[in-house]
Design a protein around this motif. Structure first.
Motif, PDB file in Angstrom:
ATOM      1  N   THR A  63      18.675 -13.299  -4.287  1.00 34.60           N
ATOM      2  CA  THR A  63      19.426 -13.808  -5.436  1.00 34.60           C
ATOM      3  C   THR A  63      20.043 -15.158  -5.114  1.00 34.60           C
ATOM      4  O   THR A  63      19.957 -16.105  -5.904  1.00 34.60           O
ATOM      5  N   PHE A  64      20.655 -15.266  -3.946  1.00 30.58           N
ATOM      6  CA  PHE A  64      21.266 -16.524  -3.520  1.00 30.58           C
ATOM      7  C   PHE A  64      20.215 -17.634  -3.466  1.00 30.58           C
ATOM      8  O   PHE A  64      20.455 -18.750  -3.932  1.00 30.58           O
ATOM      9  N   SER A  65      19.046 -17.343  -2.921  1.00 30.82           N
ATOM     10  CA  SER A  65      18.003 -18.369  -2.797  1.00 30.82           C
ATOM     11  C   SER A  65      17.516 -18.836  -4.170  1.00 30.82           C
ATOM     12  O   SER A  65      17.214 -20.011  -4.360  1.00 30.82           O
ATOM     13  N   ILE A  66      17.450 -17.938  -5.126  1.00 28.95           N
ATOM     14  CA  ILE A  66      17.033 -18.316  -6.484  1.00 28.95           C
ATOM     15  C   ILE A  66      18.104 -19.184  -7.137  1.00 28.95           C
ATOM     16  O   ILE A  66      17.801 -20.234  -7.708  1.00 28.95           O
ATOM     17  N   VAL A  67      19.356 -18.766  -7.045  1.00 26.04           N
ATOM     18  CA  VAL A  67      20.462 -19.504  -7.666  1.00 26.04           C
ATOM     19  C   VAL A  67      20.604 -20.897  -7.052  1.00 26.04           C
ATOM     20  O   VAL A  67      20.796 -21.885  -7.756  1.00 26.04           O
TER      21      VAL A  67
END
Length: 125
Positions: A53-57
Motif C-alpha cells: 500500500t505504501f509503495s502504491i501511495v
C-alpha cells in the motif's frame, strides 16, 4: 552514508505504519525491499499489505528478498522452540539457534524479486 538502526519488541502491525510515516517525512523513498520468506501467515501478510500500500501511495518500487539472504543462510526464529532452516532449496522447521540479521553494504548483491507475494511457511490456522 550512515544508517540508523531501529529495533523494537512491538508487533510489526503496531510498529510498521508509524515507522513508515516517520521515514516518509524525512526521506524521498524510491524503493522498498522486504523479506517475503520465511515466515508466518500473519507476519508476512501484515508486512506485505502495509508495504505494498505504501509503495502504491508513494509511487516507489516494491521488491522482495528471502530472509536467508539477510542472515548468511542461517536459521531464522519461527517460534519459541523452532527455526526456519534452508536445506537443498527447501525450507523446514527444526530446533536450531537463530542467526543474526544484517543489511549488506551494497543492496545490489541481493537477489531481488519482482514477485513480492508472501511465501508462507507457517499457514493460517
Amino acid at each position: 552514508m550512515k544508517f540508523k538502526e531501529i529495533s523494537t519488541d512491538e508487533k510489526s502491525s503496531d510498529f510498521l505504519v508509524s515507522l513508515l510515516e516517520d521515514v516518509s517525512k524525512n526521506f524521498n523513498i524510491k524503493r522498498l525491499i522486504y523479506a517475503n520468506t520465511p515466515g508466518s501467515f500473519m507476519g508476512l501478510k501484515v508486512a506485505y499489505v502495509v508495504l505494498k500500500t505504501f509503495s502504491i501511495v508513494k509511487g516507489c518500487e516494491f521488491l522482495a528478498v528471502s530472509g536467508f539472504e539477510l542472515n548468511g543462510g542461517g536459521a531464522i526464529r519461527a517460534n519459541k522452540k523452532l527455526c526456519f532452516v534452508k536445506k537443498d532449496d527447501e525450507i523446514l522447521l527444526e530446533v536450531a539457534t537463530p542467526s543474526e540479521f544484517s543489511l549488506p553494504l551494497n543492496l545490489e548483491v541481493l537477489n531481488l524479486k519482482n514477485d513480492t507475494l508472501p511465501n508462507y511457511i507457517i499457514q493460517a490456522v
